[in-house]
Design a protein around this motif. Structure first.
Motif, PDB file in Angstrom:
ATOM      1  N   ALA A 224       2.531  20.092  -1.238  1.00  0.00           N
ATOM      2  CA  ALA A 224       1.325  20.728  -1.745  1.00  0.00           C
ATOM      3  C   ALA A 224       0.304  19.413  -1.710  1.00  0.00           C
ATOM      4  O   ALA A 224      -0.932  19.679  -2.288  1.00  0.00           O
ATOM      5  CB  ALA A 224       1.135  21.221  -2.969  1.00  0.00           C
ATOM      6  N   LEU A 225       0.701  18.124  -1.438  1.00  0.00           N
ATOM      7  CA  LEU A 225      -0.365  16.851  -1.673  1.00  0.00           C
ATOM      8  C   LEU A 225      -1.170  16.961  -0.605  1.00  0.00           C
ATOM      9  O   LEU A 225      -1.029  17.300   0.534  1.00  0.00           O
ATOM     10  CB  LEU A 225       0.771  15.701  -1.526  1.00  0.00           C
ATOM     11  CG  LEU A 225       1.783  15.574  -2.438  1.00  0.00           C
ATOM     12  CD1 LEU A 225       2.558  14.284  -1.968  1.00  0.00           C
ATOM     13  CD2 LEU A 225       1.069  15.254  -3.974  1.00  0.00           C
ATOM     14  N   VAL A 226      -2.404  16.716  -1.161  1.00  0.00           N
ATOM     15  CA  VAL A 226      -3.629  16.631  -0.179  1.00  0.00           C
ATOM     16  C   VAL A 226      -3.496  15.433   0.975  1.00  0.00           C
ATOM     17  O   VAL A 226      -3.169  14.334   0.232  1.00  0.00           O
ATOM     18  CB  VAL A 226      -4.864  16.575  -0.961  1.00  0.00           C
ATOM     19  CG1 VAL A 226      -6.122  16.443   0.000  1.00  0.00           C
ATOM     20  CG2 VAL A 226      -4.882  17.542  -1.835  1.00  0.00           C
ATOM     21  N   ALA A 227      -3.465  15.829   2.064  1.00  0.00           N
ATOM     22  CA  ALA A 227      -3.585  14.748   3.118  1.00  0.00           C
ATOM     23  C   ALA A 227      -4.557  13.640   3.152  1.00  0.00           C
ATOM     24  O   ALA A 227      -5.873  14.108   2.808  1.00  0.00           O
ATOM     25  CB  ALA A 227      -3.250  15.235   4.424  1.00  0.00           C
ATOM     26  N   HIS A 228      -4.221  12.284   3.215  1.00  0.00           N
ATOM     27  CA  HIS A 228      -5.492  11.386   3.194  1.00  0.00           C
ATOM     28  C   HIS A 228      -5.452  10.976   4.500  1.00  0.00           C
ATOM     29  O   HIS A 228      -4.751  11.013   5.380  1.00  0.00           O
ATOM     30  CB  HIS A 228      -5.258  10.421   2.175  1.00  0.00           C
ATOM     31  CG  HIS A 228      -5.272  10.826   0.834  1.00  0.00           C
ATOM     32  ND1 HIS A 228      -6.054  11.767   0.334  1.00  0.00           N
ATOM     33  CD2 HIS A 228      -4.715  10.122  -0.490  1.00  0.00           C
ATOM     34  CE1 HIS A 228      -5.798  12.007  -0.840  1.00  0.00           C
ATOM     35  NE2 HIS A 228      -5.208  10.693  -1.375  1.00  0.00           N
TER      36      HIS A 228
ATOM     37  N   GLU B 298      -9.007   6.642  -4.403  1.00  0.00           N
ATOM     38  CA  GLU B 298      -8.228   5.627  -5.251  1.00  0.00           C
ATOM     39  C   GLU B 298      -6.966   6.143  -5.663  1.00  0.00           C
ATOM     40  O   GLU B 298      -5.978   5.324  -5.984  1.00  0.00           O
ATOM     41  CB  GLU B 298      -8.986   5.483  -6.231  1.00  0.00           C
ATOM     42  CG  GLU B 298     -10.492   4.697  -6.011  1.00  0.00           C
ATOM     43  CD  GLU B 298     -11.141   4.251  -7.363  1.00  0.00           C
ATOM     44  OE1 GLU B 298     -10.695   3.993  -8.581  1.00  0.00           O
ATOM     45  OE2 GLU B 298     -12.257   4.003  -7.261  1.00  0.00           O
ATOM     46  N   ASP B 299      -6.745   7.432  -5.882  1.00  0.00           N
ATOM     47  CA  ASP B 299      -5.715   8.001  -6.161  1.00  0.00           C
ATOM     48  C   ASP B 299      -4.839   8.651  -5.025  1.00  0.00           C
ATOM     49  O   ASP B 299      -5.265   9.003  -4.074  1.00  0.00           O
ATOM     50  CB  ASP B 299      -5.762   9.103  -7.125  1.00  0.00           C
ATOM     51  CG  ASP B 299      -6.349   8.589  -8.480  1.00  0.00           C
ATOM     52  OD1 ASP B 299      -5.922   7.348  -8.917  1.00  0.00           O
ATOM     53  OD2 ASP B 299      -7.058   9.193  -9.281  1.00  0.00           O
ATOM     54  N   GLY B 300      -3.532   9.100  -5.173  1.00  0.00           N
ATOM     55  CA  GLY B 300      -2.835   9.954  -4.218  1.00  0.00           C
ATOM     56  C   GLY B 300      -2.420   8.982  -3.126  1.00  0.00           C
ATOM     57  O   GLY B 300      -1.767   9.568  -2.097  1.00  0.00           O
ATOM     58  N   LEU B 301      -2.266   7.795  -3.352  1.00  0.00           N
ATOM     59  CA  LEU B 301      -1.658   6.689  -2.334  1.00  0.00           C
ATOM     60  C   LEU B 301      -0.237   6.362  -2.327  1.00  0.00           C
ATOM     61  O   LEU B 301       0.440   5.797  -1.385  1.00  0.00           O
ATOM     62  CB  LEU B 301      -2.620   5.615  -2.159  1.00  0.00           C
ATOM     63  CG  LEU B 301      -3.849   5.879  -1.944  1.00  0.00           C
ATOM     64  CD1 LEU B 301      -4.806   4.410  -1.835  1.00  0.00           C
ATOM     65  CD2 LEU B 301      -4.337   6.627  -0.745  1.00  0.00           C
ATOM     66  N   GLY B 302       0.406   6.607  -3.497  1.00  0.00           N
ATOM     67  CA  GLY B 302       1.769   5.787  -3.915  1.00  0.00           C
ATOM     68  C   GLY B 302       2.765   6.657  -3.068  1.00  0.00           C
ATOM     69  O   GLY B 302       3.576   6.127  -2.376  1.00  0.00           O
TER      70      GLY B 302
END
Length: 163
Positions: A107-111, A123-127
């Motif tokens: 369910a993670l939002v794709a970047h 800034e977030d969600g890159l780990g």
């Protein structure tokens, strides 16, 4: 609460190093040091690959700490996070177990791709994408009250590297 002593156990061809840490951002550096020392035990892993493992440990521990602190419900904020490195022949399996309630990795939002300049807007969600890039295998397992992240590394990366 500070980081608890490191446990090291030998199981035949595999040595396991375990570090129990409190859910506090200031102890992530301790996790990185322990992982660096563990990786140094296997001469097949060079300094660049050691840096990959230290960075993956830092990202996984930071995610675990943030999830656990966001879920503060009474005693949960004092439950420890467990970092474990299992050292095999030219293979290291690193796990990070938290009590942050779990999540659905699908369910993670794709970047945007890491090479796309638009990525700088996030800034977030890159780990997790970074851990996927650094590790040879990545698995998320449900664990009691949280998630266990299982990362497998060989001495040379099997995924594409950013140059």
């Amino acid at each position: 609460m500070s980081a608890e002593p490191i446990a090291s156990v030998s199981d035949g061809d595999e040595e396991v190093i375990e570090l129990v840490i409190p859910p506090r951002p200031d102890v992530v550096s301790v996790a990185r040091l322990v992982v660096g020392a563990a990786v140094a035990m296997d001469p097949a892993f060079d300094e660049e690959r050691s840096a990959d493992l230290r960075l993956a440990a830092s990202e996984a521990c930071t995610n675990a700490i943030e999830a656990q602190l966001a879920r503060r419900t009474g005693h949960d904020d004092s439950r420890s996070i467990i970092l474990r490195c299992s050292l095999g022949r030219e293979r290291i399996v690193m796990t990070v177990q938290d009590h942050g309630g779990g999540f659905d990795p699908d369910a993670l939002v794709a970047h945007p791709e890491v090479t796309d300049p638009a990525r700088l807007d996030h800034e977030d969600g890159l780990g997790i994408p970074l851990i996927r890039l650094l590790s040879d295998e990545l698995e998320f397992r449900d664990s009691p009250g949280g998630t266990t992240v299982v990362m497998t590394f060989g001495p040379r990366p099997t995924t594409g590297r950013i140059r």
